[in-house]
Write a protein that holds these residues in place. Structure first.
Motif, PDB file in Angstrom:
ATOM      1  N   ASN A 165       0.818  -1.212   0.000  1.00 37.57           N
ATOM      2  CA  ASN A 165       0.000   0.000   0.000  1.00 37.57           C
ATOM      3  C   ASN A 165       0.851   1.261   0.000  1.00 37.57           C
ATOM      4  OD1 ASN A 165      -2.664   0.590  -0.229  1.00 37.57           O
ATOM      5  ND2 ASN A 165      -3.102   0.654   1.959  1.00 37.57           N
ATOM      6  N   ARG A 166       2.086   1.174   0.485  1.00 38.88           N
ATOM      7  CA  ARG A 166       2.956   2.348   0.622  1.00 38.88           C
ATOM      8  C   ARG A 166       4.103   2.358  -0.383  1.00 38.88           C
ATOM      9  NH1 ARG A 166       0.376   1.139   5.014  1.00 38.88           N
ATOM     10  NH2 ARG A 166      -0.198   2.743   6.517  1.00 38.88           N
ATOM     11  N   LEU A 167       4.068   1.437  -1.354  1.00 39.35           N
ATOM     12  CA  LEU A 167       5.124   1.411  -2.364  1.00 39.35           C
ATOM     13  C   LEU A 167       5.108   2.700  -3.184  1.00 39.35           C
ATOM     14  CD1 LEU A 167       5.059  -2.241  -3.748  1.00 39.35           C
ATOM     15  CD2 LEU A 167       6.833  -1.161  -2.380  1.00 39.35           C
ATOM     16  N   GLY A 168       6.281   3.286  -3.360  1.00 37.58           N
ATOM     17  CA  GLY A 168       6.392   4.527  -4.104  1.00 37.58           C
ATOM     18  C   GLY A 168       6.105   5.759  -3.279  1.00 37.58           C
ATOM     19  N   ILE A 169       5.639   5.588  -2.045  1.00 36.79           N
ATOM     20  CA  ILE A 169       5.347   6.728  -1.169  1.00 36.79           C
ATOM     21  C   ILE A 169       6.429   6.836  -0.096  1.00 36.79           C
ATOM     22  CG2 ILE A 169       3.632   7.784   0.358  1.00 36.79           C
ATOM     23  CD1 ILE A 169       1.507   6.120  -1.125  1.00 36.79           C
ATOM     24  N   ILE A 170       6.518   5.809   0.750  1.00 38.61           N
ATOM     25  CA  ILE A 170       7.585   5.787   1.756  1.00 38.61           C
ATOM     26  C   ILE A 170       8.335   4.460   1.740  1.00 38.61           C
ATOM     27  CG2 ILE A 170       6.445   7.425   3.298  1.00 38.61           C
ATOM     28  CD1 ILE A 170       5.624   5.006   5.026  1.00 38.61           C
ATOM     29  N   ARG A 171       7.933   3.530   0.871  1.00 40.00           N
ATOM     30  CA  ARG A 171       8.605   2.244   0.777  1.00 40.00           C
ATOM     31  C   ARG A 171       9.101   2.001  -0.640  1.00 40.00           C
ATOM     32  NH1 ARG A 171       7.976  -1.500   5.198  1.00 40.00           N
ATOM     33  NH2 ARG A 171       9.235  -2.818   3.835  1.00 40.00           N
ATOM     34  N   GLY A 172      10.184   1.249  -0.765  1.00 40.83           N
ATOM     35  CA  GLY A 172      10.718   0.890  -2.068  1.00 40.83           C
ATOM     36  C   GLY A 172      10.461  -0.574  -2.375  1.00 40.83           C
ATOM     37  N   TRP A 173      10.698  -0.957  -3.618  1.00 42.33           N
ATOM     38  CA  TRP A 173      10.484  -2.332  -4.060  1.00 42.33           C
ATOM     39  C   TRP A 173      11.653  -3.223  -3.644  1.00 42.33           C
ATOM     40  CZ3 TRP A 173       8.485   1.859  -6.258  1.00 42.33           C
ATOM     41  CH2 TRP A 173       7.180   1.819  -6.748  1.00 42.33           C
ATOM     42  N   ASP A 174      11.359  -4.468  -3.275  1.00 44.36           N
ATOM     43  CA  ASP A 174      12.406  -5.416  -2.893  1.00 44.36           C
ATOM     44  C   ASP A 174      13.054  -6.080  -4.098  1.00 44.36           C
ATOM     45  OD1 ASP A 174      11.959  -4.815  -0.295  1.00 44.36           O
ATOM     46  OD2 ASP A 174      10.864  -6.634   0.215  1.00 44.36           O
ATOM     47  N   LEU A 202       7.944  12.472   7.461  1.00 45.01           N
ATOM     48  CA  LEU A 202       7.644  13.797   6.936  1.00 45.01           C
ATOM     49  C   LEU A 202       8.713  14.186   5.919  1.00 45.01           C
ATOM     50  CD1 LEU A 202       6.675  15.534  10.281  1.00 45.01           C
ATOM     51  CD2 LEU A 202       5.149  14.570   8.575  1.00 45.01           C
ATOM     52  N   GLY A 203       8.283  14.620   4.758  1.00 46.21           N
ATOM     53  CA  GLY A 203       9.239  14.997   3.718  1.00 46.21           C
ATOM     54  C   GLY A 203       9.600  13.825   2.829  1.00 46.21           C
ATOM     55  N   LYS A 204      10.519  14.048   1.905  1.00 49.65           N
ATOM     56  CA  LYS A 204      10.926  13.032   0.942  1.00 49.65           C
ATOM     57  C   LYS A 204      11.812  11.998   1.608  1.00 49.65           C
ATOM     58  CE  LYS A 204      12.835  12.537  -3.713  1.00 49.65           C
ATOM     59  NZ  LYS A 204      11.671  11.807  -4.198  1.00 49.65           N
ATOM     60  N   ARG A 205      11.631  10.745   1.209  1.00 51.53           N
ATOM     61  CA  ARG A 205      12.393   9.663   1.811  1.00 51.53           C
ATOM     62  C   ARG A 205      13.066   8.819   0.741  1.00 51.53           C
ATOM     63  NH1 ARG A 205      10.028   4.873   5.676  1.00 51.53           N
ATOM     64  NH2 ARG A 205      12.017   3.988   6.272  1.00 51.53           N
ATOM     65  N   GLU A 206      14.231   8.315   1.061  1.00 51.49           N
ATOM     66  CA  GLU A 206      14.960   7.439   0.149  1.00 51.49           C
ATOM     67  C   GLU A 206      14.210   6.119  -0.002  1.00 51.49           C
ATOM     68  OE1 GLU A 206      17.285   6.006  -2.470  1.00 51.49           O
ATOM     69  OE2 GLU A 206      17.917   7.919  -1.608  1.00 51.49           O
ATOM     70  N   LEU A 207      13.833   5.757  -1.246  1.00 46.73           N
ATOM     71  CA  LEU A 207      13.024   4.563  -1.489  1.00 46.73           C
ATOM     72  C   LEU A 207      13.864   3.321  -1.738  1.00 46.73           C
ATOM     73  CD1 LEU A 207      10.157   5.973  -3.749  1.00 46.73           C
ATOM     74  CD2 LEU A 207      10.189   5.649  -1.274  1.00 46.73           C
ATOM     75  N   ASN A 208      15.172   3.451  -1.772  1.00 47.96           N
ATOM     76  CA  ASN A 208      16.028   2.281  -1.956  1.00 47.96           C
ATOM     77  C   ASN A 208      15.886   1.362  -0.742  1.00 47.96           C
ATOM     78  OD1 ASN A 208      17.990   0.415  -2.502  1.00 47.96           O
ATOM     79  ND2 ASN A 208      19.679   1.882  -2.619  1.00 47.96           N
ATOM     80  N   ASN A 243      17.730  -0.887   0.348  1.00 45.38           N
ATOM     81  CA  ASN A 243      19.008  -1.139   1.012  1.00 45.38           C
ATOM     82  C   ASN A 243      19.538   0.081   1.746  1.00 45.38           C
ATOM     83  OD1 ASN A 243      19.152  -3.801   0.108  1.00 45.38           O
ATOM     84  ND2 ASN A 243      20.078  -3.187  -1.832  1.00 45.38           N
ATOM     85  N   PHE A 244      18.766   1.177   1.728  1.00 46.24           N
ATOM     86  CA  PHE A 244      19.206   2.404   2.393  1.00 46.24           C
ATOM     87  C   PHE A 244      19.175   2.213   3.903  1.00 46.24           C
ATOM     88  CE2 PHE A 244      18.101   6.570   4.291  1.00 46.24           C
ATOM     89  CZ  PHE A 244      19.263   7.248   3.967  1.00 46.24           C
ATOM     90  N   VAL A 245      20.306   2.483   4.562  1.00 53.82           N
ATOM     91  CA  VAL A 245      20.419   2.350   6.018  1.00 53.82           C
ATOM     92  C   VAL A 245      20.483   3.737   6.616  1.00 53.82           C
ATOM     93  CG1 VAL A 245      21.788   1.452   7.925  1.00 53.82           C
ATOM     94  CG2 VAL A 245      21.620   0.169   5.786  1.00 53.82           C
ATOM     95  N   GLY A 246      19.684   3.956   7.676  1.00 54.37           N
ATOM     96  CA  GLY A 246      19.697   5.253   8.340  1.00 54.37           C
ATOM     97  C   GLY A 246      18.389   5.983   8.203  1.00 54.37           C
ATOM     98  N   GLY A 247      17.339   5.300   7.748  1.00 58.43           N
ATOM     99  CA  GLY A 247      16.019   5.918   7.645  1.00 58.43           C
ATOM    100  C   GLY A 247      15.237   5.700   8.914  1.00 58.43           C
TER     101      GLY A 247
END
Length: 263
Positions: free
Chosen positions: A10-19, A209-215, A217-221
């Motif tokens: 439900n949150r893909l492309g908003i705050i979550r990225g594809w595996d 809040l704000g733009k988030r890295e959708l990768n 594998n991104f660490v630190g979110g």
């Protein structure tokens, strides 16, 4: 919508990225999709006690990159890296590809990952620990690590009962309809002697809040709970922590003399 849709999808492309990150044409899309499913099924069965949270698959110019997010990297790496080399060779035989790369990312706070929390509850139920005790211990540890809320639902012959039923445990807030809420979800099974028990876990990590890295594998979110609303610290129940007294007024006489008593 909140109860019927997967919170991650439900949150893909908003705050979550594809595996799975790759491009497929009409000819080979289905084959790549089946190959991804085989890789994930094989790794989860091969490393069933490795604390795997998720497996991210990337394809670039004939190269296959598999990133394993785990809470126990030592089990996967093995002594001197021998185990990860064996897994790499097995993946080459499974996918019929020569260029396979395996990356391992450690999860610092496994209590905030729904898949690992669900696996922990499932393993305890399989070892005949009371399901209520196992669930409440996991909920307490998750809230202690800073989650805003958690919900766990168990279904099946709970405690070996003749009639199957469902029980739900919830603490804090888990707003499934709010897309900017970072909610992790997992569906796990516990195989017992009296049948399968399904375990669903929802963990609310806070508001993005704000733009988030959708990768993926991104660490630190949100995994380190650093993106708090307004930068304020919150307790597990969601209330703000400050120096106000229960009555609502500030304690301005802290450390001073006692107030003069009249009358």
């Amino acid at each position: 919508m909140g109860q019927k849709a997967n919170p991650i999808g439900n949150r893909l492309g908003i705050i979550r990225g594809w595996d799975s990150n790759w491009y497929g044409s009409k000819k080979d899309y289905a084959n790549k999709l089946i190959e991804d499913h085989k890789i994930r099924t094989y790794l989860n069965a091969r490393i069933n006690k490795g604390g795997i949270a998720k497996i991210v698959i990337e394809r670039t110019l004939g190269k296959l990159i598999v990133t394993i997010h785990t809470s126990k990297p030592g089990i996967i790496i093995g002594k001197g890296g021998g185990e990860v080399d064996r897994i790499k060779e097995e993946l080459k035989n499974l996918t019929k590809k020569d260029d396979v790369q395996i990356n391992i990312l450690e999860i610092r706070r496994p209590e905030l990952d729904a898949q690992i929390v669900g696996d922990t509850i499932a393993r305890q139920i399989e070892n005949r620990i009371n399901f209520k005790r196992a669930t409440k211990m996991s909920i307490a540890s998750t809230l202690r690590m800073g989650a805003e809320g958690i919900k766990v639902k168990l279904s099946g012959r709970l405690g070996g009962a003749e009639i199957a039923r469902s029980e739900e445990f919830k603490q804090g807030r888990v707003p499934l309809h709010t897309f900017r809420m970072d909610i992790d979800y997992a569906n796990v099974f516990a195989q017992t002697v009296y049948g399968k028990i399904g375990i669903k876990v929802w963990i609310c990590k806070g508001e993005v809040l704000g733009k988030r890295e959708l990768n993926p594998n991104f660490v630190g979110g949100k995994n380190d709970m650093s993106e708090r609303r307004g930068g304020e610290e919150r307790r597990p129940g969601g209330d703000r922590r400050d120096d106000r007294r229960p009555g609502g007024g500030r304690d301005n006489n802290r450390g001073g003399a006692r107030p003069e008593r009249r009358g």
